[in-house]
Motif scaffolding. Structure first.
Motif, PDB file in Angstrom:
ATOM      1  N   GLU A  25       0.828  -1.206   0.000  1.00  0.00           N
ATOM      2  CA  GLU A  25       0.000   0.000   0.000  1.00  0.00           C
ATOM      3  C   GLU A  25       0.865   1.258   0.000  1.00  0.00           C
ATOM      4  O   GLU A  25       0.534   2.255  -0.646  1.00  0.00           O
ATOM      5  CB  GLU A  25      -0.938   0.008   1.210  1.00  0.00           C
ATOM      6  N   LEU A  26       1.961   1.251   0.744  1.00  0.00           N
ATOM      7  CA  LEU A  26       2.832   2.415   0.789  1.00  0.00           C
ATOM      8  C   LEU A  26       3.445   2.702  -0.578  1.00  0.00           C
ATOM      9  O   LEU A  26       3.526   3.864  -1.007  1.00  0.00           O
ATOM     10  CB  LEU A  26       3.948   2.204   1.823  1.00  0.00           C
ATOM     11  N   ALA A  27       3.878   1.659  -1.258  1.00  0.00           N
ATOM     12  CA  ALA A  27       4.457   1.843  -2.587  1.00  0.00           C
ATOM     13  C   ALA A  27       3.421   2.421  -3.547  1.00  0.00           C
ATOM     14  O   ALA A  27       3.719   3.312  -4.348  1.00  0.00           O
ATOM     15  CB  ALA A  27       4.993   0.512  -3.112  1.00  0.00           C
ATOM     16  N   GLY A  28       2.184   1.906  -3.460  1.00  0.00           N
ATOM     17  CA  GLY A  28       1.120   2.431  -4.310  1.00  0.00           C
ATOM     18  C   GLY A  28       0.792   3.873  -3.981  1.00  0.00           C
ATOM     19  O   GLY A  28       0.552   4.692  -4.880  1.00  0.00           O
ATOM     20  N   ALA A  29       0.775   4.219  -2.698  1.00  0.00           N
ATOM     21  CA  ALA A  29       0.474   5.585  -2.279  1.00  0.00           C
ATOM     22  C   ALA A  29       1.556   6.549  -2.754  1.00  0.00           C
ATOM     23  O   ALA A  29       1.260   7.674  -3.168  1.00  0.00           O
ATOM     24  CB  ALA A  29       0.336   5.650  -0.762  1.00  0.00           C
ATOM     25  N   ALA A  30       2.806   6.114  -2.686  1.00  0.00           N
ATOM     26  CA  ALA A  30       3.907   6.976  -3.131  1.00  0.00           C
ATOM     27  C   ALA A  30       3.758   7.308  -4.613  1.00  0.00           C
ATOM     28  O   ALA A  30       3.961   8.462  -5.025  1.00  0.00           O
ATOM     29  CB  ALA A  30       5.246   6.288  -2.861  1.00  0.00           C
ATOM     30  N   GLU A  70      -7.112   7.042   0.202  1.00  0.00           N
ATOM     31  CA  GLU A  70      -7.536   5.847  -0.535  1.00  0.00           C
ATOM     32  C   GLU A  70      -6.698   4.644  -0.138  1.00  0.00           C
ATOM     33  O   GLU A  70      -7.216   3.536   0.043  1.00  0.00           O
ATOM     34  CB  GLU A  70      -7.445   6.088  -2.045  1.00  0.00           C
ATOM     35  N   SER A  71      -5.391   4.852   0.018  1.00  0.00           N
ATOM     36  CA  SER A  71      -4.537   3.747   0.469  1.00  0.00           C
ATOM     37  C   SER A  71      -4.918   3.329   1.875  1.00  0.00           C
ATOM     38  O   SER A  71      -4.935   2.132   2.204  1.00  0.00           O
ATOM     39  CB  SER A  71      -3.062   4.174   0.431  1.00  0.00           C
ATOM     40  N   GLY A  72      -5.247   4.293   2.720  1.00  0.00           N
ATOM     41  CA  GLY A  72      -5.675   3.979   4.080  1.00  0.00           C
ATOM     42  C   GLY A  72      -6.955   3.168   4.095  1.00  0.00           C
ATOM     43  O   GLY A  72      -7.110   2.240   4.899  1.00  0.00           O
ATOM     44  N   LYS A  73      -7.885   3.489   3.199  1.00  0.00           N
ATOM     45  CA  LYS A  73      -9.149   2.746   3.134  1.00  0.00           C
ATOM     46  C   LYS A  73      -8.907   1.302   2.686  1.00  0.00           C
ATOM     47  O   LYS A  73      -9.516   0.369   3.210  1.00  0.00           O
ATOM     48  CB  LYS A  73     -10.116   3.439   2.176  1.00  0.00           C
TER      49      LYS A  73
END
Length: 269
Positions: A11-16, A131-134
């Protein structure tokens, strides 16, 4: 916690990527504290495994208030406490935004985005992190539900449930076009194997390919070749070929014997 960390890092990689941020990090709330355990773009280990207390620092304030908070100059910000200045400034971070990960009516974690110069974050950055948090919150809720379900079952039923979930995960993974999503789901399926009782028997090392394991996992549930083909979107001839290869590798003469040997070798739960 290895599976949880894998999910968090994904998720972190996607959020970045979505937010266009050079640094993204975060963690899960454990025993009332936020433990930072996932990092993308950090240059030091100053923040690694840091415990953030509720109300302390930027993340602690997010834990308490449950909504996104940003500071454009962390070192001089007056809206937060400065309990964690040393690790944050050691990483060279200037502007930071933090968003809550809410699941089950409570804050289960915090995701941070940061840059190494003073900036004002726009809606695009906030929305990408939210969105990543959700997504992470949904995965945490699903993990909680699965854990509760398994804990409520008898030992015998739990083994059957593990096998059923393992088979379903492999069927889902095989149909996904996203390599990262496939990797994560296959990793989750492997965790179910590791949760099984006992240790692998000593003997010749047997390696099954991903698709061979997919096929055998469905056979272990009692599926016919036709049913396996439908679940995995393969032809019956392809299923038959994979199963034949599995039986040769395991020196098994029947489908049942192949499943039994695979379980003894901890290739299946």
């Amino acid at each position: 916690m290895s599976d949880a960390r894998s999910v968090l890092h994904g998720e972190l990689a996607g959020a970045a990527r979505a937010a266009g941020l050079p640094v993204v990090f975060g963690g899960e709330v454990i025993d009332g504290r936020l433990r930072l355990s996932g990092f993308v773009g950090t240059r030091t280990s100053a923040l690694h495994n840091l415990d953030v207390l509720p109300g302390a620092g930027l993340g602690g304030r997010v834990l308490m208030q449950g909504h996104p908070i940003a500071v454009s100059d962390y070192g001089s910000a007056r809206t937060i406490t400065h309990d964690y200045d040393r690790p944050v400034l050691a990483e060279g971070l200037a502007s930071i935004i933090a968003v809550p990960v809410r699941a089950g009516g409570r804050c289960r974690g915090v995701l941070y985005g940061a840059v190494r110069r003073p900036v004002t974050f726009g809606d695009r950055v906030r929305d990408a992190l939210m969105e990543s948090g959700k997504r992470l919150a949904r995965e945490l809720s699903e993990r909680d539900a699965l854990t509760a379900r398994l804990e409520s079952l008898s030992p015998a039923a739990t083994r059957e449930e593990l096998r059923s979930v393992h088979s379903e995960l492999r069927a889902i993974a095989g149909a996904l076009p996203d390599p990262e999503a496939r990797r994560r789901i296959y990793a989750a399926a492997q965790r179910l194997v590791e949760l099984g009782e006992g240790k692998p028997v000593r003997g010749p090392q047997v390696r099954l390919s991903t698709r061979e394991t997919d096929v055998l996992a469905q056979v272990a549930l009692g599926c016919t070749n036709g049913e396996v083909a439908e679940r995995l979107s393969l032809s019956r001839e392809t299923v038959k070929a994979y199963l034949g290869s599995v039986m040769r590798k395991l020196d098994a003469h029947t489908r049942h014997e192949a499943v039994v040997k695979a379980r003894r070798l901890m290739l299946l739960p």
